[in-house]
Write an enzyme that holds these catalytic residues in place. Sequence first.
Site, PDB file in Angstrom:
ATOM      1  N   GLU A  33     -20.588 -60.855  40.357  1.00  0.00           N
ATOM      2  CA  GLU A  33     -19.288 -61.495  40.596  1.00  0.00           C
ATOM      3  C   GLU A  33     -18.509 -60.830  41.728  1.00  0.00           C
ATOM      4  O   GLU A  33     -17.918 -61.499  42.571  1.00  0.00           O
ATOM      5  CB  GLU A  33     -18.443 -61.508  39.315  1.00  0.00           C
TER       6      GLU A  33
ATOM      7  N   HIS B  68     -15.511 -63.656  25.942  1.00  0.00           N
ATOM      8  CA  HIS B  68     -15.708 -65.001  26.498  1.00  0.00           C
ATOM      9  C   HIS B  68     -14.558 -65.941  26.107  1.00  0.00           C
ATOM     10  O   HIS B  68     -14.746 -67.141  26.046  1.00  0.00           O
ATOM     11  CB  HIS B  68     -17.027 -65.619  25.988  1.00  0.00           C
TER      12      HIS B  68
END
Lengths: 334, 328
Positions: free
Chosen positions: B62, B131
Amino acid sequence: MTTATTNSEAGREVSTEKEKWLRVYRQMVSIRLFEEQVNELYTRALMPGLAHLYSGEEAVAVGICEALGRDDYITSTHRGHGHCLAKGASPDRMFAELLGKEAGYCRGKGGSMHIADPATGNLGANAIVGGSVGIATGAAFAAKRQGTDRVAVCFFGEGALGQGSLYEVMNLAQLWKLPVIYVCENNLYNEYTHYTETTAGTILGRAIAFGLEAASVDGQDVRAVNEIASRLVRRARAGGGPAFLQADTYRYSGHHVGDINREYYRSKQEEQHWKSDRDPIKLHSKWLLDRAYTDAASLERITSEVRSEMESAVKFAIAAPYPSVEEVEKHVYA
Amino acid sequence: MPERELTFAQAVREALAEEMRRDSHVCIFGEDVAEAGTPFKVLSGLVEEFGGDRVVDTPISEAGFTGVAVGAAMTGMRPVVDIMFGDFLTLTMDQMVNQAAKVHYMSGGHWKVPMVMRTTLGATRRSAAQHSQSLHAWFSHVPGLKVVLPSTPYDAKGLLKTAIRDENPVVFFEDKMMYKLKGPVPEEEYTIPLGVAEVKREGDDITIVATSSMVQVGLGAATLLEKEGISAEVIDPRTTWPLDDKTLIESAKKTSRVIVLDEGYGRYGVTAELAAVIAEGAFYDLDAPVKRMGAMHVPIPFSPPLEDVTVATEETVFEAARQLCGKT
């Protein structure tokens, strides 16, 4: 090195060669004398903030930028004055930036650690160690995607080898065959710590692991740096993909101007050795004189010309106005 | 002819496809964005139309590919970065906060970073603490970034098209529980400006300012309140920066009671900022303190009955509104 031959074609080459290496000499002297002025400004408390001097490492920036075109990209570091100058920035606007003046490259908003200049492809110095590795790789992505033959050079110190993002982008660059050259300026010290205390394995081994073209060079030898940089730039332009260059060099001053007592991390003898025997400007001037490309008086003249250029650039910057306070909220958003 | 309906995911995809057709510099970076179309299948079909050069699968890096997007944006591209779960934004923070957000300012206006970071927020998917977070407050805190929080398919499409055309880094949060939500989306071209709130429902007695996932919750609560004789106005700021404080303050002045509803953490969160804006702008017209309703100050738990109490629901908002209106 290319040697002179007797035919007329090569005769022109000799003249070009000579001009080139004299230009390179002048560039290195410019960086050295620029940094002398920075040191002076800082110690006289005329320059706010921090000053990280590039003195001692001139051959790396100059050797590499000499292999680049004006529209090729670079990213730079907190120790970035040398990269800016070598890529073509002018000292007056640089000094103005260092003093926080409106005439500076970033209207005084960036300062020493953030000089950027689109006109010379300078995407910016970066005060996060390893902070620009993504930016340089992204510029290479854009260059390739837009069908240009531009390359991007990412300068960073060996301290950035500790940052994971470097490995992420080297992996990407190799997968996508991007025209980017990662230049690791190994000046031996991560701030105040010898790099062997922070760096396991080898430096080049890191790049080799990702399949990058990897090489090391004596970073005090400007012609050697330029020769290998030219090869890596040609390779990248031709679609050969990314490369990694380890340039072994030395930082003459402390990590920043205020870092005066350095004996707890390196000896005065070591500093003296590099300054006496490994100085890139001395080494190059000896080469120029040996080849009879110039004489001592001409080199001295170059130095004094550069010195007065730097002095008037400093005068310009000191006299230049600060930005008006209304400027503070400008350029937050484009 | 009945109005066309799209799901939230289809609206996002259509915005991307239209902008990619319009401007060849728009490209997508992310993990499994190409053939896989992301785990949420939001991007399905795009690689088939635009090819792998423009819908670019990346390694699981990322920080790396966000940094590449910043550099590409500075040099002529208009990247849209896909960060699968908003929780992974932590990995991109240096690139977004120290690089993307500051490049324009630090360079004295010389370089620009026209990029969009698309990501998700929202709990109640039983995905546990890594998440499920809603971290839009972090980005709203940073000068140089814009933050968009669409709550309907219509808004998602119009706001994303504007975000892609914007010259600045924009972080675009999509509620992952909303991808299947359907709503009217016209066939014809439209965009929605950033920084313009929308009154999603008009009312007189209380204002519910709600963002993203919480807009539907606020509307549901308003329906329940109506049966109690309480007329609730629901306002969606749509962007936390730029913020349409005028619309919020005007509504607060009109109704004199306000609930601020957001799925991010309440403490030091978006609700705190919106409540402060309203308190500063409408203090003398308020009949009660502004009520903040954010996520509980806990990591989002996995166990369903635990997770369900961490975020506001129609019922909890309904109860809070009744109390604010003096009904017990």
